[in-house]
Design a protein around this motif. Structure first.
Motif, mmCIF file in Angstrom:
data_model
loop_
_atom_site.group_PDB
_atom_site.id
_atom_site.type_symbol
_atom_site.label_atom_id
_atom_site.label_comp_id
_atom_site.label_asym_id
_atom_site.label_seq_id
_atom_site.Cartn_x
_atom_site.Cartn_y
_atom_site.Cartn_z
ATOM 1 N N TYR A 7 45.365 34.056 23.449
ATOM 2 C CA TYR A 7 46.607 33.178 23.602
ATOM 3 C C TYR A 7 47.201 32.878 22.254
ATOM 4 O O TYR A 7 46.460 33.290 21.159
ATOM 5 C CB TYR A 7 45.951 31.607 23.896
ATOM 6 C CG TYR A 7 45.380 31.799 25.206
ATOM 7 C CD1 TYR A 7 44.033 31.723 25.589
ATOM 8 C CD2 TYR A 7 46.047 31.440 26.325
ATOM 9 C CE1 TYR A 7 43.522 31.447 26.868
ATOM 10 C CE2 TYR A 7 45.837 31.234 27.725
ATOM 11 C CZ TYR A 7 44.378 31.353 27.887
ATOM 12 O OH TYR A 7 43.776 31.530 29.159
ATOM 13 N N ASP A 61 48.534 30.863 19.260
ATOM 14 C CA ASP A 61 48.052 29.803 18.685
ATOM 15 C C ASP A 61 48.882 28.441 19.335
ATOM 16 O O ASP A 61 48.476 27.476 19.401
ATOM 17 C CB ASP A 61 48.038 29.637 17.103
ATOM 18 C CG ASP A 61 46.924 30.386 16.620
ATOM 19 O OD1 ASP A 61 47.226 30.911 15.341
ATOM 20 O OD2 ASP A 61 46.078 30.864 17.268
ATOM 21 N N LYS A 112 47.550 27.692 22.724
ATOM 22 C CA LYS A 112 46.147 27.433 22.797
ATOM 23 C C LYS A 112 45.627 26.040 23.395
ATOM 24 O O LYS A 112 46.217 24.926 22.650
ATOM 25 C CB LYS A 112 45.306 27.930 21.992
ATOM 26 C CG LYS A 112 44.024 28.381 21.976
ATOM 27 C CD LYS A 112 43.258 29.117 20.673
ATOM 28 C CE LYS A 112 44.297 30.321 20.371
ATOM 29 N NZ LYS A 112 43.680 31.215 19.193
ATOM 30 N N GLY A 113 44.946 25.957 24.286
ATOM 31 C CA GLY A 113 44.547 24.558 24.779
ATOM 32 C C GLY A 113 45.570 23.937 25.757
ATOM 33 O O GLY A 113 45.084 22.885 26.462
ATOM 34 N N ARG A 114 46.637 24.429 26.097
ATOM 35 C CA ARG A 114 47.652 23.968 26.878
ATOM 36 C C ARG A 114 47.886 24.960 27.957
ATOM 37 O O ARG A 114 48.345 24.483 29.106
ATOM 38 C CB ARG A 114 49.247 23.478 26.217
ATOM 39 C CG ARG A 114 49.022 22.881 24.992
ATOM 40 C CD ARG A 114 50.259 22.303 24.608
ATOM 41 N NE ARG A 114 51.014 23.418 23.908
ATOM 42 C CZ ARG A 114 52.032 23.748 24.318
ATOM 43 N NH1 ARG A 114 52.696 23.334 25.406
ATOM 44 N NH2 ARG A 114 52.677 24.751 23.755
ATOM 45 N N THR A 119 46.876 28.429 30.422
ATOM 46 C CA THR A 119 45.590 29.301 31.028
ATOM 47 C C THR A 119 46.074 30.545 31.650
ATOM 48 O O THR A 119 46.833 30.378 32.547
ATOM 49 C CB THR A 119 44.713 28.442 31.653
ATOM 50 O OG1 THR A 119 44.517 27.274 31.090
ATOM 51 C CG2 THR A 119 43.630 29.204 32.327
ATOM 52 N N SER A 128 51.077 20.099 29.592
ATOM 53 C CA SER A 128 51.560 19.585 28.187
ATOM 54 C C SER A 128 52.787 20.488 27.683
ATOM 55 O O SER A 128 52.724 20.479 26.274
ATOM 56 C CB SER A 128 50.248 19.430 27.292
ATOM 57 O OG SER A 128 49.271 18.819 27.966
#
Length: 122
Positions: free
Chosen positions: A60, A62, A65-67, A69, A85
């Motif tokens: 991913y 940066d 990343k985390g938002r 998939t 998000s």
């Protein structure tokens, strides 16, 4: 003839979610890397996410990343990008791409879809 068809784009408010799909046809991509790039108006195409041929290795940017998939189905011919998000800076045309290996640069990919528009309002 190889074809990649993206779908799932649209207009969403900040904080919302979208799921993009990319269906590949014309040959078998079970041993290929599949990725997503995006391009905002006036900007260069940038890497978003990619998955290796086995679907187990994912990469991913940066900024997502985390938002976001990335995933691919068992038959290895469809790749998805679940986006959550969402932010206004995520706005752009999202492109699906297929290549031999995972890479962060667009020139490493051999096949491209036509793109699907994602617009995130504030």
């Amino acid at each position: 003839q190889v074809q990649l068809a993206e779908s799932g784009g649209g207009l969403v408010q900040a904080g919302g979610s979208l799921r993009l799909s990319c269906a590949a046809s014309g040959r078998t991509f079970s041993r290929s890397a599949m990725g997503w790039f995006r391009q905002a108006p006036g900007k260069e195409r940038e890497f978003v996410a990619a998955t290796a041929w086995n679907g187990g290795d994912t990469y991913y940017a940066d900024s997502v990343k985390g938002r976001f998939t990335i995933s691919r189905e068992n038959a290895k011919t469809t790749v998805y990008l679940q986006m959550s998000s969402l932010k206004p800076e995520d706005t752009g045309v999202y492109y699906c791409a297929v290549g031999q290996y995972v890479d962060l640069v667009p020139t490493a990919y051999d096949y491209w879809g036509q793109g699907t528009q994602v617009a995130v309002s504030s």
